[in-house]
Design an enzyme around this catalytic site. Structure first.
Site, PDB file in Angstrom:
ATOM      1  N   LYS A 106       2.903  11.754   6.504  1.00 22.23           N
ATOM      2  CA  LYS A 106       2.090  11.607   7.711  1.00 22.23           C
ATOM      3  C   LYS A 106       2.654  12.368   8.901  1.00 22.23           C
ATOM      4  CE  LYS A 106      -0.197   7.353   6.250  1.00 22.23           C
ATOM      5  NZ  LYS A 106      -1.454   8.018   5.870  1.00 22.23           N
ATOM      6  N   ASP A 118       9.559   2.989   1.653  1.00 27.62           N
ATOM      7  CA  ASP A 118       8.369   3.775   1.986  1.00 27.62           C
ATOM      8  C   ASP A 118       8.172   3.725   3.501  1.00 27.62           C
ATOM      9  OD1 ASP A 118       5.849   4.770   2.524  1.00 27.62           O
ATOM     10  OD2 ASP A 118       4.900   3.844   0.783  1.00 27.62           O
ATOM     11  N   PHE A 128       0.868  -1.180   0.000  1.00 29.80           N
ATOM     12  CA  PHE A 128       0.000   0.000   0.000  1.00 29.80           C
ATOM     13  C   PHE A 128       0.903   1.227   0.000  1.00 29.80           C
ATOM     14  CE2 PHE A 128      -2.257   3.573   1.785  1.00 29.80           C
ATOM     15  CZ  PHE A 128      -3.416   3.573   1.027  1.00 29.80           C
TER      16      PHE A 128
END
Length: 405
Positions: free
Chosen positions: A257, A228, A143
């Site tokens: 984030k 990531d 993801f």
């Protein structure tokens, strides 16, 4: 004057906001530290932290102060001009990551898209891959966001179905299998893009030798290793980056984030000039990327991490959280995975779905989120107290008992 209820707010959202999420029926209006309050005044322990975007808690004083100070000065110039916040921010972030260059963007998906462009340009301009033939290896179950390019290499039908035609240039191999990864590399391969821990897949932690093998293989085959760390990075797993826990350094870190402190969207691609330096003026950009407000908040986040306090706190509290969760294995819990203050919990599917467990936890004052059937995930802000973690696990135990475990 009539006071609006949670039902009123939920109704407005349902009628006028696109239905691309399925939120729990709670309407949050305030937050402080690891706790949030709904419109009726009820408090909940936040055990999601906005998918790790609120690692430092709601309303962290240093982050709020940085934002307020910058709001009074200037918030946006675009990159057509310099601003006095961007240089200090990227310098501090590069130092934190042990790299020398930063490409600032806004969202995590933008960081991933940017890294894809950088990897392809590096492949053509440095490695010598023939034009239009660059390929990137990814992992099954990944993801990395939901843009058109990113969902093109997803195998999640909810993210992918009905959004084609898909972008070519990607090969997917089993996560945690270095032999499969190495076999997929050929003369067109420019990068390997992986999550050090797969978040959306259920907090899947690969074998201990996986990331070192990825680093070895990519180095030997002249391929970029792109990590990531948008969810796993910035203190969540008990280190600045999960790659540190595995003893590896990738060519590019992807961050987002928590880099915005839960205040503004901030993301970045962080690497060295021999890779990021392939970009030329006009080839990539963002009106808001590197804006003064984002840079001021991001710099304050880096300052918090520079002390090591939050990494240590996540490591120590995480050990306690995982020890408590493991006591529930065989009592409604099948498996517990994770690192630091990040846990994936597989509930016995015979008892309930993950959604049902999260709804019952909400009723008890704990906010968590399910993923993939009967898996729930916990990712409380790093500022959470040990007693609050114990209370949250007690509530989960209570839910499992109610369900007949």
């Amino acid at each position: 004057m009539t006071t609006a209820t949670d039902t009123d707010f939920i109704g407005l959202e349902h009628e006028h906001a696109a239905h691309n999420y399925h939120p729990l029926p709670v309407v949050v209006s305030h937050g402080e530290g690891a706790w949030v309050t709904d419109v009726s005044g009820r408090r909940y322990l936040d055990c999601l932290a906005a998918y790790s975007a609120v690692n430092f808690g709601h309303g962290h004083p240093a982050l709020v102060a940085a934002a307020k100070e910058q709001l009074d000065r200037i918030t946006l110039t675009s990159r057509a001009f310099h601003n006095d916040q961007l240089g200090p921010f990227v310098t501090a972030l590069a130092a934190l990551a042990g790299k020398d260059m930063v490409l600032p963007m806004n969202t995590g998906a933008e960081a991933v898209e940017s890294a894809i462009k950088v990897a392809r340009a590096w492949g053509y301009r440095v490695k010598g891959v023939p034009a239009e033939r660059a390929t990137i290896i990814v992992a099954d179950g990944n993801f990395h966001g939901r843009t058109t390019t990113i969902i093109s290499f997803s195998n999640d039908p909810d993210a992918r179905a009905d959004f084609g035609p898909y972008t070519p240039g990607f090969r997917s191999v089993p996560y945690g299998d270095p032999a499969a990864l190495e076999a997929a590399i050929d003369e067109t391969t420019v990068a390997v893009l992986i999550e050090p821990i797969q978040g959306e897949a259920g907090i899947l932690v690969p074998p201990a030798d996986y990331l070192p093998a990825v680093r070895r293989i990519t180095s030997e085959r002249n391929v970029l290793f792109i990590a990531d760390e948008i969810q796993s990075g910035l203190g969540r797993t008990g280190a600045t980056f999960q790659c540190e826990n595995a003893g590896v350094v990738p060519d590019l870190y992807l961050l987002g984030k928590a880099l915005g402190g839960g205040i503004v969207p901030v993301s970045a691609v962080v690497g060295n000039a021999d890779v990021l330096g392939v970009l030329r003026p006009g080839e990539h950009g963002s009106t808001f990327g590197g804006n003064p407000l984002a840079a001021a908040v991001g710099h304050a986040v880096v300052d918090l991490l520079a002390t090591g306090e939050y990494q240590q706190r996540a490591r120590e509290l995480g050990e306690h959280l995982h020890a408590r969760l493991r006591t529930l294995i065989g009592r409604g819990v099948v498996t517990v995975r994770g690192a630091g203050l990040w846990a994936g919990i597989d509930i016995d599917p015979a008892l309930a779905t993950g959604r049902e467990v999260c709804e019952r936890l909400m009723e008890r004052g704990v906010l968590a989120k399910d993923t993939h059937g009967s898996t729930i995930r916990l990712a409380p802000p790093i500022v959470v107290e040990r007693d609050d973690l114990d209370w949250a696990v007690d509530q989960l135990e209570g839910v499992l008992t109610e369900l007949g475990a």
